[in-house]
Write a protein that holds these residues in place. Sequence first.
Motif, PDB file in Angstrom:
ATOM      1  N   GLY A 271      30.914  60.152  13.531  1.00  0.00           N
ATOM      2  CA  GLY A 271      30.610  60.179  11.989  1.00  0.00           C
ATOM      3  C   GLY A 271      31.211  61.025  10.757  1.00  0.00           C
ATOM      4  O   GLY A 271      31.169  60.904  10.039  1.00  0.00           O
ATOM      5  N   GLN A 272      32.345  62.013  11.468  1.00  0.00           N
ATOM      6  CA  GLN A 272      33.104  62.641  10.623  1.00  0.00           C
ATOM      7  C   GLN A 272      34.389  62.015  10.388  1.00  0.00           C
ATOM      8  O   GLN A 272      34.958  61.468  11.383  1.00  0.00           O
ATOM      9  CB  GLN A 272      33.356  64.022  11.271  1.00  0.00           C
ATOM     10  N   ALA A 273      34.777  61.908   9.332  1.00  0.00           N
ATOM     11  CA  ALA A 273      35.892  61.275   8.588  1.00  0.00           C
ATOM     12  C   ALA A 273      37.083  62.373   8.973  1.00  0.00           C
ATOM     13  O   ALA A 273      37.028  63.454   8.858  1.00  0.00           O
ATOM     14  CB  ALA A 273      35.919  60.716   7.268  1.00  0.00           C
ATOM     15  N   PHE A 274      38.319  61.653   9.205  1.00  0.00           N
ATOM     16  CA  PHE A 274      39.481  62.547   9.381  1.00  0.00           C
ATOM     17  C   PHE A 274      40.816  61.490   8.836  1.00  0.00           C
ATOM     18  O   PHE A 274      40.712  60.416   8.788  1.00  0.00           O
ATOM     19  CB  PHE A 274      39.825  63.051  11.048  1.00  0.00           C
ATOM     20  N   THR A 275      41.819  62.301   8.764  1.00  0.00           N
ATOM     21  CA  THR A 275      43.093  61.710   8.218  1.00  0.00           C
ATOM     22  C   THR A 275      44.046  61.748   9.249  1.00  0.00           C
ATOM     23  O   THR A 275      44.548  62.390   9.740  1.00  0.00           O
ATOM     24  CB  THR A 275      43.380  62.270   6.938  1.00  0.00           C
ATOM     25  N   TYR A 276      44.681  60.258   9.158  1.00  0.00           N
ATOM     26  CA  TYR A 276      45.774  60.156  10.446  1.00  0.00           C
ATOM     27  C   TYR A 276      46.851  59.545   9.329  1.00  0.00           C
ATOM     28  O   TYR A 276      46.638  58.496   8.626  1.00  0.00           O
ATOM     29  CB  TYR A 276      45.275  59.094  11.341  1.00  0.00           C
ATOM     30  N   SER A 277      48.011  59.954   9.467  1.00  0.00           N
ATOM     31  CA  SER A 277      49.285  59.344   8.905  1.00  0.00           C
ATOM     32  C   SER A 277      50.250  58.830   9.872  1.00  0.00           C
ATOM     33  O   SER A 277      50.629  59.560  10.854  1.00  0.00           O
ATOM     34  CB  SER A 277      49.953  60.573   8.188  1.00  0.00           C
ATOM     35  N   PHE A 278      50.690  57.689   9.622  1.00  0.00           N
ATOM     36  CA  PHE A 278      51.781  57.029  10.287  1.00  0.00           C
ATOM     37  C   PHE A 278      52.921  56.938   9.406  1.00  0.00           C
ATOM     38  O   PHE A 278      53.064  56.184   8.390  1.00  0.00           O
ATOM     39  CB  PHE A 278      51.039  55.577  10.499  1.00  0.00           C
ATOM     40  N   VAL A 279      53.917  57.706   9.865  1.00  0.00           N
ATOM     41  CA  VAL A 279      55.130  58.038   8.935  1.00  0.00           C
ATOM     42  C   VAL A 279      56.434  57.390   9.715  1.00  0.00           C
ATOM     43  O   VAL A 279      56.635  57.681  10.852  1.00  0.00           O
ATOM     44  CB  VAL A 279      55.240  59.519   8.778  1.00  0.00           C
ATOM     45  N   VAL A 280      56.891  56.483   8.953  1.00  0.00           N
ATOM     46  CA  VAL A 280      58.487  55.787   9.328  1.00  0.00           C
ATOM     47  C   VAL A 280      59.294  56.475   8.796  1.00  0.00           C
ATOM     48  O   VAL A 280      59.445  56.398   7.464  1.00  0.00           O
ATOM     49  CB  VAL A 280      57.971  54.099   9.040  1.00  0.00           C
ATOM     50  N   GLU A 281      60.348  56.727   9.366  1.00  0.00           N
ATOM     51  CA  GLU A 281      61.714  57.409   8.927  1.00  0.00           C
ATOM     52  C   GLU A 281      62.617  56.751   9.476  1.00  0.00           C
ATOM     53  O   GLU A 281      62.939  56.135  10.515  1.00  0.00           O
ATOM     54  CB  GLU A 281      61.585  59.021   9.284  1.00  0.00           C
ATOM     55  N   GLY A 282      63.881  56.963   8.656  1.00  0.00           N
ATOM     56  CA  GLY A 282      65.156  56.482   9.051  1.00  0.00           C
ATOM     57  C   GLY A 282      65.916  55.539   7.846  1.00  0.00           C
ATOM     58  O   GLY A 282      65.616  55.738   6.576  1.00  0.00           O
ATOM     59  N   GLU A 283      66.618  54.613   8.221  1.00  0.00           N
ATOM     60  CA  GLU A 283      67.482  53.770   7.279  1.00  0.00           C
ATOM     61  C   GLU A 283      67.172  52.481   7.397  1.00  0.00           C
ATOM     62  O   GLU A 283      67.101  52.025   8.286  1.00  0.00           O
ATOM     63  CB  GLU A 283      69.138  54.043   7.764  1.00  0.00           C
ATOM     64  N   GLY A 284      66.960  51.661   6.239  1.00  0.00           N
ATOM     65  CA  GLY A 284      66.539  50.660   6.213  1.00  0.00           C
ATOM     66  C   GLY A 284      65.851  50.418   4.540  1.00  0.00           C
ATOM     67  O   GLY A 284      65.639  51.060   3.940  1.00  0.00           O
ATOM     68  N   ASN A 285      65.345  49.248   4.741  1.00  0.00           N
ATOM     69  CA  ASN A 285      64.610  48.620   3.436  1.00  0.00           C
ATOM     70  C   ASN A 285      63.465  49.275   3.371  1.00  0.00           C
ATOM     71  O   ASN A 285      62.367  48.345   3.601  1.00  0.00           O
ATOM     72  CB  ASN A 285      64.637  47.128   3.113  1.00  0.00           C
ATOM     73  N   LEU A 286      63.142  50.646   3.040  1.00  0.00           N
ATOM     74  CA  LEU A 286      61.659  51.073   3.253  1.00  0.00           C
ATOM     75  C   LEU A 286      60.707  50.715   2.358  1.00  0.00           C
ATOM     76  O   LEU A 286      59.666  50.515   2.148  1.00  0.00           O
ATOM     77  CB  LEU A 286      61.923  52.634   3.182  1.00  0.00           C
ATOM     78  N   ALA A 287      61.388  50.223   0.872  1.00  0.00           N
ATOM     79  CA  ALA A 287      60.512  49.782  -0.105  1.00  0.00           C
ATOM     80  C   ALA A 287      59.799  48.406   0.249  1.00  0.00           C
ATOM     81  O   ALA A 287      58.797  48.310  -0.230  1.00  0.00           O
ATOM     82  CB  ALA A 287      61.488  49.748  -1.348  1.00  0.00           C
ATOM     83  N   ALA A 288      60.467  47.778   1.273  1.00  0.00           N
ATOM     84  CA  ALA A 288      59.809  46.466   1.502  1.00  0.00           C
ATOM     85  C   ALA A 288      58.840  46.533   2.864  1.00  0.00           C
ATOM     86  O   ALA A 288      58.323  45.831   3.347  1.00  0.00           O
ATOM     87  CB  ALA A 288      60.827  45.487   1.312  1.00  0.00           C
TER      88      ALA A 288
ATOM     89  N   LEU B  75      39.680  57.389   9.106  1.00  0.00           N
ATOM     90  CA  LEU B  75      39.000  56.978  10.059  1.00  0.00           C
ATOM     91  C   LEU B  75      37.788  57.681  10.441  1.00  0.00           C
ATOM     92  O   LEU B  75      37.499  58.847  10.285  1.00  0.00           O
ATOM     93  CB  LEU B  75      40.023  57.173  11.373  1.00  0.00           C
ATOM     94  N   ILE B  76      36.636  56.816  10.844  1.00  0.00           N
ATOM     95  CA  ILE B  76      35.432  57.376  11.144  1.00  0.00           C
ATOM     96  C   ILE B  76      34.778  56.634  12.593  1.00  0.00           C
ATOM     97  O   ILE B  76      35.101  55.492  12.723  1.00  0.00           O
ATOM     98  CB  ILE B  76      34.329  57.305  10.201  1.00  0.00           C
ATOM     99  N   ALA B  77      34.909  57.502  13.479  1.00  0.00           N
ATOM    100  CA  ALA B  77      34.488  57.084  14.998  1.00  0.00           C
ATOM    101  C   ALA B  77      33.066  57.203  14.931  1.00  0.00           C
ATOM    102  O   ALA B  77      32.359  58.271  14.759  1.00  0.00           O
ATOM    103  CB  ALA B  77      35.347  58.049  15.876  1.00  0.00           C
ATOM    104  N   ARG B  78      32.547  56.193  15.504  1.00  0.00           N
ATOM    105  CA  ARG B  78      31.110  56.259  15.998  1.00  0.00           C
ATOM    106  C   ARG B  78      30.552  56.289  17.113  1.00  0.00           C
ATOM    107  O   ARG B  78      29.494  56.539  17.390  1.00  0.00           O
ATOM    108  CB  ARG B  78      30.538  54.830  15.321  1.00  0.00           C
ATOM    109  N   GLN B  79      31.525  56.550  18.073  1.00  0.00           N
ATOM    110  CA  GLN B  79      31.317  56.656  19.496  1.00  0.00           C
ATOM    111  C   GLN B  79      32.142  57.924  20.021  1.00  0.00           C
ATOM    112  O   GLN B  79      33.403  57.866  19.599  1.00  0.00           O
ATOM    113  CB  GLN B  79      31.502  55.341  20.257  1.00  0.00           C
ATOM    114  N   PRO B  80      31.571  58.494  20.958  1.00  0.00           N
ATOM    115  CA  PRO B  80      32.544  59.581  21.462  1.00  0.00           C
ATOM    116  C   PRO B  80      33.289  59.305  22.652  1.00  0.00           C
ATOM    117  O   PRO B  80      33.328  58.125  23.154  1.00  0.00           O
ATOM    118  CB  PRO B  80      31.123  60.661  22.082  1.00  0.00           C
TER     119      PRO B  80
END
Length: 493
Positions: A336-353, A393-398
Amino acid sequence: MAGTLRLLFLLLLCWLGLSQAVQAQATTAQADIVLGRAAFPVNEYFTISFRLRGAPLERYSPFPDIEGFKKSSKSSTTTTRIVGGQSTTELSITQRYAAYAEGTFELKPFTMTVNGLAVQSVGATLQVGPQQAAPTGPAAGSGAVQGLGLLDKLFGKPKPQDYVEPRDNAFLALVPDKTTIYVGEGVHLGLYFYLTPSDQGLLSFYDFGGQLPKIVQLLRRRTAWEEPFDEQEIVPETVTAGGKTYLRYRLYEAQYYPLNAQPLVFPEVALQMIKYKVAKTPEAGLDNRMESFKTYRSVARTIAVKPLPPHPLRDLVPVGTYQLREAIDRTTFRTGQAFTYSFVVEGEGNLAALAAPVPLLPAGLEVYGPDTELGITRQAGRVGGSKWFRYRLIARQPGVLALDSVFSLVVFNPTTSRYDTLRAGVRPVVKGASPAATAFNTHPDDQFYQEVLNTADNTVQRLDVYKDTHRYANYILLALAVLAAFGWWRSGR
């Protein structure tokens, strides 16, 4: 007369609205100057940057000259943040300076103009120490680079003379860094003007600001995503080609990402320059030069584009040399507790798209977002950076939450010609909710309700237990109404 007054009134309203709009646009743009470290070794760069927020870059004044330093390369970084659907963009352009020798130098206070905004710096005292590694400074002799062709006439109108046009070794070139690429892979294309040091007194740029938009329009491709470099100053750099030393002027550069397998065909472009003819018999006190024009043309370039290898998601897969970096605000929490997860993509390429990874939701997990932040750096003919996708994210199950089965992104690496999968690696632990939080989510500082909830009777009650209470309450209200009516009747007598 009334019609004329009405027209003047409407024109006044339009002028006021236009002036307010211009003022509003001016107030939204913000700029500041950032100085690099004041103490550094002689083989490292000192940097001056300006940051622009709230408006696209239109123009900026040259970076200041520092006595004892030579200007080196520049880089630009664009950071775009999308939070709650609101997008903000920050552009940073950095100028590097190489010190000639060790010692103490003074950077005097200076002012730069960015999009018409005057940005000031108080300066600094720079301490250049001994080198710490192999020198990485500018090439020897590059400090002797001078400006290209002065146009001023020193002694007025020249006398009638016979002039000849000397031969020059200058040329215009379109230079790609690759000849064959995959769909979605970036190719850097630079437009350069080359000339030998001996040609400096013969050539000068002519109306370059008016010619550049037409050149850029010819270089744009409908079948490619274009990422232009934010460069405005045209300064020479010393290069060697075919065993000969040239001064190379970078006129325009951009990164192109093809959207399909059609070849990228860049036509020839033309640049008109001022070329001076020299007098056959030079005379003292005269300029001994006469202006003329010469047009230089580049050679057309074709970049072959290969389709991606077969894959079920081939049309949706981003192309580039990417790696994954993750961030999470904590690794252990309760249901029931909300938490923040960041998925970060790094490198060379068309990051804008690059699109956000679509989460695969298991039972008992809620995902919201993402908020997006994009940072792109253009430097040394390469475009790279990072793109952040922040989810709540909010997890409802342990239990152990396997995020690798929730977040993943398939990418194609053009260097290895293989598909890779960027997959989440963190596995936070979800514990069950506390007994008090199961019954009622109270504030931890609320001692009264904590005690009441902890000591409350949890005996099962009948569903109609509150019907008797409702009936007794009605009796009391009726008795009070009768008593009030009797009092009113006595007071009236």
